[in-house]
Enzyme design. Structure first.
Site, PDB file in Angstrom:
ATOM      1  N   LYS A 103       0.782  -1.247   0.047  1.00 20.92           N
ATOM      2  CA  LYS A 103      -0.106  -0.047  -0.020  1.00 20.92           C
ATOM      3  C   LYS A 103       1.058   1.367   0.027  1.00 20.92           C
ATOM      4  O   LYS A 103       1.880   1.224   0.618  1.00 20.92           O
ATOM      5  CB  LYS A 103      -0.972   0.059   1.193  1.00 20.92           C
ATOM      6  N   HIS A 120      -0.141   4.599   0.236  1.00 18.40           N
ATOM      7  CA  HIS A 120      -0.971   5.424   1.020  1.00 18.40           C
ATOM      8  C   HIS A 120      -1.358   5.215   2.234  1.00 18.40           C
ATOM      9  O   HIS A 120      -1.249   4.116   2.655  1.00 18.40           O
ATOM     10  CB  HIS A 120      -2.084   6.071   0.100  1.00 18.40           C
TER      11      HIS A 120
END
Length: 218
Positions: free
Chosen positions: A102, A104
């Protein structure tokens, strides 16, 4: 009735363990088949978690965190963690990996407990065919922290030689990574369950014994 015998009945009742003639991915024709995809409701998942917990307790596997490889291992690790708390009053963490990092928010590849050096981790999987899952998750876990992977727990050990060599996937994983693999039941347990009448299938017993003799490991 032992938890192993109860689990055999559970698999049969869920349509996960069936007998007949099945061509496996390996090309071998087996007299039995394990289809974990037939676990599909909340009650089954609750019971499955309890069997994983029983196996962990029976072998006294040291554990701080249960790790469930994406995607199948995610609900299994969560269910096993709940069962350890419910049945054995043991509070353990759980976490799982993302297929992609991921980029963010909090970021990272792991969801749940963030791993730390020395943490005792047990990997929860459904079945082991080739050891591919271990090859994928071992470096991820070790890259995250210097964790102590104390074991992998699976539902069934087929006790079957790999296509190459004389060892099973379970034996190969231990030899390569030093991680013991524990199973709730083995093929020997299935055969014994048929012999003792714990589960139906006496008409398939001879085929089971023949297959075990042809492809099995000790």
């Amino acid at each position: 009735m032992t938890y192993k015998e109860s689990f055999l009945q559970f698999m049969v009742n869920c349509g996960v363990l069936t007998f007949g003639s099945f061509t496996l991915k390996s090309g071998r024709v087996a007299p039995y088949f394990i289809n974990a995809g037939n676990y599909h409701n909340g009650r089954q998942l609750m019971e499955l978690g309890r069997y994983y917990a029983a196996c962990i307790e029976a072998h006294q596997i040291p554990v701080d965190t249960l790790f469930g490889p994406a995607y199948k291992g995610i609900p299994l690790a969560a269910a096993a963690a709940v069962a350890l708390a419910e049945r054995y009053q043991k509070t353990v963490n759980f976490c799982f990996d993302r297929k992609e990092v991921k980029d963010h928010g909090e970021g990272g590849i792991f969801v749940g407990k963030q791993l730390t050096d020395g943490e005792k981790v047990v990997i929860i999987e459904d079945v082991m065919t080739s050891g591919k899952a271990m090859a994928e998750v071992y470096p991820k876990l070790k890259d995250a922290a210097n964790v102590d992977i104390t074991g992998m727990v699976i539902t069934v050990d087929r006790m079957e030689r790999a296509l190459e060599g004389e060892k099973s996937a379970v034996q190969t994983v231990y030899e390569k990574y030093g991680v013991p693999v524990y199973s709730i039941v083995t093929m020997e347990d299935i055969i014994q369950g048929i012999e003792t009448g714990v589960i139906p299938g006496k008409e398939h017993l001879e085929a089971m014994l023949t297959y075990r003799k042809q492809y099995g490991v000790q």
